[in-house]
Design an enzyme around this catalytic site. Structure first.
Site, PDB file in Angstrom:
ATOM      1  N   LYS A 203      36.643  44.463  39.991  1.00  0.00           N
ATOM      2  CA  LYS A 203      36.011  43.571  39.026  1.00  0.00           C
ATOM      3  C   LYS A 203      34.513  43.810  38.939  1.00  0.00           C
ATOM      4  CE  LYS A 203      39.350  39.886  39.768  1.00  0.00           C
ATOM      5  NZ  LYS A 203      40.155  39.805  38.548  1.00  0.00           N
TER       6      LYS A 203
ATOM      7  N   HIS B 225      42.008  30.249  40.982  1.00  0.00           N
ATOM      8  CA  HIS B 225      42.961  31.332  40.768  1.00  0.00           C
ATOM      9  C   HIS B 225      44.091  31.169  41.795  1.00  0.00           C
ATOM     10  CE1 HIS B 225      44.438  35.513  40.864  1.00  0.00           C
ATOM     11  NE2 HIS B 225      43.834  35.677  39.700  1.00  0.00           N
TER      12      HIS B 225
ATOM     13  N   GLN C 279      34.554  36.518  40.518  1.00  0.00           N
ATOM     14  CA  GLN C 279      33.962  36.566  39.187  1.00  0.00           C
ATOM     15  C   GLN C 279      32.439  36.567  39.214  1.00  0.00           C
ATOM     16  OE1 GLN C 279      35.449  37.202  36.443  1.00  0.00           O
ATOM     17  NE2 GLN C 279      37.598  36.927  37.029  1.00  0.00           N
TER      18      GLN C 279
ATOM     19  N   CYS D 124      46.662  33.348  35.873  1.00  0.00           N
ATOM     20  CA  CYS D 124      46.857  33.026  37.288  1.00  0.00           C
ATOM     21  C   CYS D 124      46.179  31.725  37.672  1.00  0.00           C
ATOM     22  CB  CYS D 124      46.341  34.147  38.191  1.00  0.00           C
ATOM     23  SG  CYS D 124      47.295  35.653  38.057  1.00  0.00           S
TER      24      CYS D 124
ATOM     25  N   ASP E 181      35.291  32.072  46.782  1.00  0.00           N
ATOM     26  CA  ASP E 181      35.937  33.162  46.068  1.00  0.00           C
ATOM     27  C   ASP E 181      34.948  33.639  45.001  1.00  0.00           C
ATOM     28  OD1 ASP E 181      37.285  34.713  44.241  1.00  0.00           O
ATOM     29  OD2 ASP E 181      38.937  33.297  43.931  1.00  0.00           O
TER      30      ASP E 181
END
Ligand SMILES: Cc1ncc(COP(=O)(O)O)c(C=O)c1O
Ligand SMILES: Cc1ncc(COP(=O)(O)O)c(C=O)c1O
Lengths: 380, 144, 380, 144
Positions: A200, A97, A177, A338, A174
Site C-alpha cells: 500500500k 478493516h 492507510q 473488508c 493499524d
C-alpha cells in the site's frame, strides 16, 4: 483510483528487487560466503532504515511480516493471547478493516472475554466519549486504525492513544492507510504496536511491518516455529532468539524486504507532506465535484478525511457502477471493503469507493465525474 | 465486450428485468428457502420455494444486489418454477457450465442465452451465477 | 554450491514478476475493474498450474503460504492442534529440518502429548523398524521429509508412507528439497500434507505451497484472520470460506505466486528427470573426488542420496573452511543447517555442506577439490 | 582483504593462537562461568572465572568452535585476567565498538589490534566478537 487497496509499485522498487534476485540472491543469516553475507547485511540494514522511517533508532523494535493482517494476528497470538484472563476485555472500533477486527473477535470467542466496540456517529467519526467509557482496568488492548479505508476518516489518533495511555492500556495502531503520508511509528504516536503493508506504499506484495514498543518487545513470543529463530534445539527443549528475530521463522522474503526499502526511499524523496497535500487537494476537488452529480450520496462526512471517498448512486448497485466505469478506463472499487461491521452500522450493503495516490491528478477526477453523470443518465 | 454492446444489453434486457423482476417479494408462505449471498460485494438474496405433493408450485425471491444478480435470479425463477428437483439441478449445472470462458452451450430460453453473453463482462460472472449456484448446491444435497 | 539453502532465481521468474509489478499490478479478489480481475484470474490459474505440477486436477487442494515453514506451522495449528487429546503422540524423525521439528515439539509441550522421534543409523538412513514400532493408534500425525537437507538422504518415502497409511495415520511430507527433481504431490505420494518453498526451486522468496489431501481439506481451519477469507462478518460472529481460501487472509503475495508459476514452467521445460540425472552425475563425481582429499570425513553414507554432501576437514572448523573457500569464489555452507537434532545424534557440532543445482558443472567440482586440498595443506 | 593477506594473518597469528590457546581447559575450581554460544554455526564455549577477595585471579575457557572464535577468546582471556569487572566491561565495549565497519580504535595490545583487522573478513565478525559479547553481557548485568 483504487489506491486504498494497493498502490502501484514504484519503478525503483521493481528495479531493486530484480537487481537483487538476479545478481545478489542468497539466503540470509546462515551463510558465510560473500553473497549470503551481503544479503544478510542488506536485510538488517533495511531493518534500520525502517526504524528510521518510523523515527526510531532501535532496529530491534521492527519485525518483518507478510503484511498488516499477519502483523495484527501476530500481536493477537504472540502478545495478547497468553495474557488473557476471564473477565478481561479488548476494545476496538466499528470502523476497522476485518484484519483489525476478526483476530480480536476470535480471541474473544476462544478465551471467553469481552470484545467492546467503539461506535461512530453518522458522519463517520468515532465516538470518543464512548471510547472513554469502554476502557477500564480489565482492558488488555485498544486496537484502532489511523485512517478508515472505507470513509477516509483520519481519526484523532493522538487523543485516542492519550485516553488509553492514561489507563496504561497497550495500543495497536493499524497504519495501513497512513504509512505513506503521515509521520508514524510507536515513538511519535506513543503507541505500542504499529502495523502496515508494503503493497500500500509503492512496495511489494507479501511484506509488511510490525513495530513493537520497547516496553513490550520482551513479551513477544514466536509465532511460527522453524529455522532462523533458534538459539538451541534439543530433543526435549528449544531456546529461541529475542524479538524481532523470533518472528523470522523460515526463509524470509528477502527480496520483498529489499523492495520495501526502495519504497521508503521513494516516499522520502517525494516527501510525505508533499504527498499529503497533493492528495488533500484532490480530495477536496473530488468531494466538491462529486456532490454535483445528481442522485449521488457521499457516505460519511468526517471532521478530517483524506484520499478515500465512498459513495452510492441512486438505484444503481455499486458493483454495476464499478463495471460501467471500468468500461471508461476507471478503476474504482465496489463492495464491502473488508469493513462489514462499519457498513452494517450505516445500514449499507456496499459502496463504491475512489481512493487517490500521488500519480492521480485533476484530469482523473474530471473523467470520473463525466462517467458518473453519463451513467446516471443511461440508467434512468 | 464493448461499452456500446454492454449498454445495449443492459438497456434492452438487464435493466427491464431489474426494474420488473419476476416474483420479487417475500411470499406469505413457503415450504423452504435458500440463501444466495456474495459477501465480497454485499449481495444477499433469499429464494422461497413452495411445494405441494412433491411438486414445486412457486419460486419467489427477495433481497439486495446488483442489477446483474437480480436479473439473473429473476430469469432463473421463471425457468425453474415448473421443474422437478432433478431437472432444476440439470438446468443449473448446464447454466453454470455455460458460464465458463471457453464453453458454448445452447439454451432454448432466449433470456438464459442472453445471460451467457455477459460472461465476457469481466469480473461479473459470479454475480450472474449467484442464484444458480445456490440452487445447485441446495438440490445436490437435499431431496425435495 | 549452496543450493539446498536457496536456488538462484530463474531469469524468466524475475521477468514474470517485474512484468506483473509494473504493468498488471492490482489487488485480487476484491475488484471488478479489468486489472484486478486479470490479477485474480492469474492468481487462480496459478493454483491450477500448481495442482497440475502436483499431478492433481483439484486446485482446491492447493494453498499459498510464505514457505515450507509457514506451511508446516499451519498444519500444526489449523489441522492438528484442535484434534490433540491427552495420551496422543506425533511421530517425526531425528533427521528433520527445524521447520519440521520445532512445531511438533511445541505442540507436544503445549498439549502435553508425546513427541516420538524415529532414529537413524550411522550411515544416515532412517530406522524403519523403529518407525513401525513408534506408530500406534494414538499417533495423530507422521511428519517426515522426502530428502534430508544435511545429508542428502533420499528417504524411502513410499515405504514410510505405506507404514503410516496401514494404520490410517495422516502423513505430512516436507518436500522442500525434492520439489525440483522428484514427482511429488499428495496424490502420487499418497500422503495428506505436502509442503515446499518457491525459493528452493528457482522461484521467489516469500511464497510456498501447502497441499492437503481431499480427505482432510474440510478439517483445515483458518490460520490468520482478516480480509479475503470471509463469508460474512457480524459483531457477534464470522463465517469463513473453505480451504484453501480460508488461508488467504490479507493481501496475498500475488507477484510471488506469479513468479512461482514461472518457476514451475522453467522446471517443466528442463524436465525433472533431466535435473535429477544431471545432479546425480555431479553427486557421484563429487563423492568420488572428495573422498580423495586427505583428512576429509564425508558425513553419512545413505543408501540413496542426491545433490547434498556434508563433510568435515580434520582440525579445521567448517566455518573456517567456508571462509577460505569463499576467497576462492566458492559458496558453500557451514553450520548446523537447521538440523541440530541430527547433528547432535551424530556427535557433531557443525558441518560444511555442498549442494548442487542444474547450473553447477564438473568444473565447479574440480575447483572445489583444488581449494580443499590447498586449504588442508595451508592449515597443517 | 585478499586471500594472501588472510593467509598471512592466519599463518602468523590465528593458527598459532588456535593451536596453543591460553588457559584452554576446564579448571578444577571456578567461582562462576559464562556461556558463549553461537548456534548458527555450532560454536560453544564456557569461560571460567575464579575470584578472590573481589579480584579476578584467573580466566580459563573450554569448548568447541572455529579458529577465529577460539583465537579471539584466547587473546581476550589473557587480556582480562588482571582487570576489575569495570575495566573488563570497558575493554569489551571498546573491542566490540572497534569491530564496527567504520570505526577505527587503537589498542595497546598488538593481538587485539590484529583481531580488528579481521573485521573485513566477511561474515566472521560474530565469530571474533563471540567471547567478548558474552563477557560484556555478563558484567553489564552482574557485579563481581
Ligand atoms: C528439508 C527442509 N525443510 C524445510 C525448510 C525450510 O524452508 P523455508 O525456510 O523456505 O520455510 C528447508 C530449507 O531450509 C529444508 O531444507
Ligand atoms: C486499514 C487497513 N487495515 C488492514 C488492511 C489489510 O492489509 P493487508 O491485506 O496488506 O494485510 C488494509 C488493506 O486492505 C487496510 O486498509
Amino acid at each position: 483510483m483504487d489506491n486504498a487497496a494497493t498502490t502501484q509499485r514504484a519503478k525503483s522498487v521493481v528495479a531493486a528487487q530484480s537487481q537483487f534476485d538476479l545478481y545478489e540472491n542468497a539466503n540470509i543469516h546462515r551463510g558465510i560466503y560473500d553473497l549470503s553475507n551481503q544479503a544478510t547485511q542488506k536485510f538488517e540494514n533495511t531493518r534500520t532504515k525502517i526504524a528510521q522511517f518510523l523515527s526510531s533508532n532501535n532496529a530491534n523494535t521492527v519485525a518483518f511480516t507478510q503484511g498488516t493482517t499477519a502483523s495484527i494476528n501476530i500481536v493477537a497470538q504472540s502478545f495478547l493471547a497468553p495474557k488473557l484472563k476471564f473477565g478481561d476485555n479488548i476494545v476496538t472500533t466499528i470502523m476497522e478493516h476485518h484484519a483489525n477486527f476478526i483476530p480480536w473477535q476470535m480471541l474473544a470467542q476462544k478465551y471467553q472475554i469481552e470484545l467492546r466496540i467503539v461506535p461512530m456517529d453518522k458522519n463517520g467519526d468515532l465516538d470518543l466519549i464512548q471510547l472513554k467509557s469502554l476502557i477500564d482496568r480489565k482492558t488488555q488492548l485498544l486496537a484502532v486504525s489511523h485512517i478508515s479505508n472505507t470513509l477516509g476518516t483520519i481519526h484523532p489518533i493522538d487523543e485516542i492513544i492519550g485516553i488509553a495511555k492514561s489507563s496504561e492500556i497497550p495500543v495497536l495502531v493499524d497504519a495501513a492507510q497512513s504509512a505513506c503520508h503521515f509521520e508514524i511509528g510507536v515513538d511519535p504516536l506513543n503507541c505500542d504496536f504499529l502495523t502496515f503493508s508494503g503493497h500500500k506504499m509503492f512496495g511489494p506484495f507479501g511484506v509488511g511491518i510490525l513495530q513493537v514498543s520497547e516496553k513490550y518487545v520482551e513479551d513477544m513470543i514466536p509465532y511460527n516455529f522453524g529455522g532462523g529463530i533458534i538459539e538451541n534445539v534439543q530433543i526435549k527443549k528449544t531456546n529461541f532468539r529475542n524479538f524481532p528475530h523470533n518472528l523470522d521463522a523460515g526463509t524470509p522474503n528477502v527480496s520483498g524486504v529489499i523492495g520495501l526499502a526502495a519504497a521508503l526511499k521513494f516516499i522520502s524523496e517525494i516527501g510525505k507532506s508533499n504527498m499529503e497535500s497533493h492528495i488533500n487537494k484532490l480530495t477536496l476537488l473530488a468531494l466538491d465535484q462529486l456532490s454535483q452529480v445528481s442522485g449521488i450520496e457521499i457516505i460519511g462526512n468526517p471532521k478530517k478525511r483524506i484520499g478515500i471517498i465512498s459513495f452510492n448512486l441512486k438505484n444503481i448497485h455499486p458493483h454495476d457502477v464499478a463495471s460501467f466505469l471500468n468500461k471508461d478506463g476507471i478503476a474504482l472499487r465496489a463492495g464491502t471493503h473488508c469493513t462489514q461491521p462499519l457498513l452494517s452500522a450505516m445500514g449499507l450493503h456496499a459502496t463504491a469507493r475512489v481512493s487517490f495516490s500521488i500519480y492521480n491528478n485533476e484530469e482523473d477526477i474530471n473523467t470520473l465525474i463525466v462517467s458518473l453523470k453519463e451513467l446516471m443518465k443511461f440508467w434512468s | 465486450m464493448t461499452k456500446q454492446e454492454l449498454q445495449q444489453l443492459f438497456k434492452s434486457e438487464i435493466l427491464p428485468e431489474n426494474d420488473n423482476p419476476y416474483h420479487f417479494q417475500e411470499p406469505q408462505k413457503a415450504s423452504f428457502s435458500i440463501e444466495a449471498n456474495n459477501t465480497m460485494c454485499g449481495d444477499k438474496y433469499t429464494l422461497y420455494f413452495d411445494i405441494n405433493e412433491g411438486q414445486i408450485t412457486s419460486v419467489y425471491f427477495y433481497g439486495i444486489g446488483c442489477a446483474l444478480s437480480k436479473a439473473s435470479i429473476s430469469i432463473m425463477c421463471k425457468n425453474i418454477e415448473d421443474l422437478s428437483a432433478k431437472n432444476i439441478m440439470a438446468l443449473s449445472n448446464k447454466f453454470i457450465d455455460g458460464m465458463k470462458q471457453n464453453h458454448s452451450i445452447e439454451h432454448s430460453d432466449k433470456k438464459i442465452q442472453m445471460l451467457h453473453q455477459l460472461k465476457h463482462f469481466d469480473g461479473r460472472v459470479d454475480c450472474i451465477k449467484l442464484g444458480w449456484e445456490a440452487v445447485k448446491n441446495h438440490f445436490e444435497n437435499t431431496e425435495l
